[in-house]
Design an enzyme around this catalytic site. Structure first.
Site, PDB file in Angstrom:
ATOM      1  N   LEU A 159     -13.671  83.711 -20.476  1.00  0.00           N
ATOM      2  CA  LEU A 159     -13.282  84.690 -18.633  1.00  0.00           C
ATOM      3  C   LEU A 159     -14.512  84.829 -17.864  1.00  0.00           C
ATOM      4  CD1 LEU A 159     -14.163  87.694 -19.416  1.00  0.00           C
ATOM      5  CD2 LEU A 159     -12.502  87.522 -21.122  1.00  0.00           C
ATOM      6  N   GLU A 161     -15.707  88.090 -15.484  1.00  0.00           N
ATOM      7  CA  GLU A 161     -15.875  88.866 -14.697  1.00  0.00           C
ATOM      8  C   GLU A 161     -14.949  89.607 -13.460  1.00  0.00           C
ATOM      9  OE1 GLU A 161     -19.328  91.335 -14.512  1.00  0.00           O
ATOM     10  OE2 GLU A 161     -19.835  90.425 -16.732  1.00  0.00           O
ATOM     11  N   LYS A 213     -19.598  75.691 -25.383  1.00  0.00           N
ATOM     12  CA  LYS A 213     -19.371  76.914 -24.696  1.00  0.00           C
ATOM     13  C   LYS A 213     -21.538  77.143 -23.816  1.00  0.00           C
ATOM     14  CE  LYS A 213     -19.820  80.952 -22.950  1.00  0.00           C
ATOM     15  NZ  LYS A 213     -18.490  81.782 -21.854  1.00  0.00           N
ATOM     16  N   PHE A 259     -16.699  75.464  -7.967  1.00  0.00           N
ATOM     17  CA  PHE A 259     -18.246  75.985  -8.102  1.00  0.00           C
ATOM     18  C   PHE A 259     -19.502  75.771  -7.121  1.00  0.00           C
ATOM     19  CE2 PHE A 259     -19.235  79.536 -11.909  1.00  0.00           C
ATOM     20  CZ  PHE A 259     -17.697  79.701 -11.582  1.00  0.00           C
ATOM     21  N   LYS A 261     -19.894  76.950  -3.805  1.00  0.00           N
ATOM     22  CA  LYS A 261     -20.198  77.739  -3.367  1.00  0.00           C
ATOM     23  C   LYS A 261     -22.067  78.067  -3.282  1.00  0.00           C
ATOM     24  CE  LYS A 261     -16.921  79.064  -0.755  1.00  0.00           C
ATOM     25  NZ  LYS A 261     -17.691  78.678   1.116  1.00  0.00           N
ATOM     26  N   CYS A 270     -24.272  86.511 -18.367  1.00  0.00           N
ATOM     27  CA  CYS A 270     -24.128  84.751 -18.584  1.00  0.00           C
ATOM     28  C   CYS A 270     -24.882  83.744 -18.854  1.00  0.00           C
ATOM     29  CB  CYS A 270     -22.909  84.489 -18.925  1.00  0.00           C
ATOM     30  SG  CYS A 270     -21.733  85.794 -18.885  1.00  0.00           S
ATOM     31  N   LYS A 330     -21.424  89.079  -7.874  1.00  0.00           N
ATOM     32  CA  LYS A 330     -20.540  89.040  -7.252  1.00  0.00           C
ATOM     33  C   LYS A 330     -18.862  89.841  -7.364  1.00  0.00           C
ATOM     34  CE  LYS A 330     -16.997  87.284 -10.253  1.00  0.00           C
ATOM     35  NZ  LYS A 330     -16.572  86.081 -11.027  1.00  0.00           N
TER      36      LYS A 330
END
Ligand code: UGA
Length: 437
Positions: A159, A161, A213, A259, A261, A270, A330
């Site tokens: 997930l 944020e 991950k 991704f 940008k 993270c 963000k």
């Protein structure tokens, strides 16, 4: 399945999003050692800003979601015990597993004479080998055996944020790592009972799930550092715009649109931590991760690109009123952990600037960092008045709507837009977009 009992240990973004969502379907207990957080949650209030969470949280509480600060026998005798505690890095860049170890120790202490054999599920981001070589030996201390008395699964979370509830409700994939099929199937059936839509469930072993991950986050961080490098090249080439380049290369399905940008560099709790932990881990097992080192270094240096854009347009910075717009790492979050805005404010203060800041949600958090060293302004309109430069750092919707007439109240209408969200066509305003040549 509906009668299953679930415990979620660690109520940060991941744990609380899960509790708020699963609490609408099952009997869930949320556990966190921080008593203050527990008191806040018991009143149905969040202790951080996350869109849509409040709605699910309140509904889950009505449905029986409870909270506690203790790992008890009752908690451990749940059918599913999710571990969602933080895994920070230490000062050497190595993962700090102390939260994982202490939670595992508490679980082990309470795992005697159980009637059921619980599934212990590690959701926290952990370095490869953690489940089998760190957690399993702790849980097996009291003569219990994995796969017999309890199951140990690795189920990383993806997930974001700001979109935590959305991603919890509609995950793009669910990865379950375990040492035997039966234990994996138990968790698979929990998810099948939870989601109405068919989910993409990937079953593998624990260590592969752990690697997945890190690979996922490291790859996304690589995309960002890559496009930031291209942005820095475009910056020097009049007539180019990194967004156009990103749009076109993103049409190639092998690359993909997301991704790409360009901006001031990735922040948050993270990417910086996970890229660093993977670098450290790779070095320890005898591989020099030069690509990951480059991803990290490009990201660390990107704040200098922002500083240079300010300097090129203002020459002498001393005593200048600079507005930093956007402090969270963000949009749609109040989280300022590893936010590049914090680094920028530090650099501006070192240059003797008069720093004014604004953020729709992160003002309380930033005050804890800078205290009286900067000026906090709640009104976007007021902050601009008589300023020498405004730097857009976070792409909040509020900044997309800034009016030209407000920009014209600046002493020097210079806008450094690190996310290229404004489209200014007014010769009285100097618009500088990061990645626009
Ligand atoms: C990231 C991952 O996207 C999640 O999949 C993962 O679960 C999570 O880390 C985690 O490991 O817990 P998050 O850090 O919440 O999620 O936020 P992102 O949306 O990934 O943004 C991270 C940073 O990259 C932000 O500073 C953002 O502004 C920046 N970014 C993102 C860019 O500069 N450009 C982009 O194109 C995308």
């Amino acid at each position: 399945m509906i009668n299953k009992k679930i415990a979620i240990i660690g109520l940060g973004y991941v744990g609380l999003s899960m509790a708020a969502f699963l609490g609408n379907h099952f009997k869930v207990v949320g556990v966190d050692s921080n008593k203050e957080k527990i008191r806040t949650l018991e009143k149905g209030r969040q202790y951080f800003y996350e869109p849509k969470m409040s709605y699910y949280l309140k509904r889950a509480i009505k449905n029986g979601l409870t909270f506690t600060d203790q790992i008890t026998k009752e908690i451990v005798s749940s059918d599913f015990v999710f571990i969602t505690v933080g895994t920070p890095i230490d000062k050497y860049g190595k993962i700090d597993l102390s939260n994982i170890k202490s939670v595992s120790t508490s679980i082990a202490k309470n795992m005697t004479n159980l009637k059921n054999n619980p599934s212990i599920i590690i959701k926290s981001t952990v370095i490869p080998g953690t489940a089998m070589h760190v957690v399993k030996p702790i849980l097996e201390k009291n003569d219990l055996k994995e796969s017999v008395d309890f199951d140990l699964l690795t189920n990383p979370e993806f997930l974001r944020e700001g979109l935590a509830m959305h991603d919890t409700i509609s995950p793009h994939s669910i990865v379950i790592g375990g040492s035997n099929n039966a234990s994996i199937k138990k968790l698979t059936s929990l998810y099948k009972a939870t989601y109405t839509k068919k989910q993409n469930i990937i079953e593998t072993n624990n260590i592969t799930a752990e690697v997945i991950k890190y690979a996922n986050n490291a790859f996304l961080a690589t995309k960002i550092s890559f496009i930031n490098s291209i942005a820095n090249i475009c910056q020097k080439l009049p007539g180019t715009n990194v967004d156009k380049v990103a749009e076109i290369i993103g049409m190639d399905p092998r690359i993909g649109k997301q991704f790409l940008k360009a901006g001031p560099g990735y922040g948050g709790s993270c990417f910086p931590k996970d890229v660093q932990a993977l670098i450290n881990f790779a070095n320890n097992i005898g591989y020099e991760p030069i690509l990951l080192d480059a991803v990290k270094n490009i990201n660390t240096l990107q704040v200098n690109t922002v500083m240079n854009l300010i300097k090129q347009n203002l020459k002498n910075l001393k005593g200048k009123k600079i507005c930093v717009l956007g402090l969270s790492f963000k949009e749609n979050t109040d989280d300022i952990r590893e936010s590049v805005s914090v680094k920028l404010v530090d650099l501006l203060l070192k240059q003797g600037c008069n720093v004014f800041v604004h953020d729709p949600k992160a003002m309380d958090n930033i005050q804890l960092v800078f205290k009286d060293r900067i000026t906090y302004t709640d009104s976007l309109k007021d902050i601009l008045v008589d300023s020498d430069c405004a730097v857009i750092m976070t792409p909040w919707q509020d900044y997309k709507n800034i009016k030209e007439k407000d920009l014209l109240t600046m002493r020097n209408p210079i806008i450094v837009d690190t996310r290229r969200i404004l489209h200014i066509d007014n010769e009285k305003i100097s618009y500088v977009g990061l990645g626009i040549g």
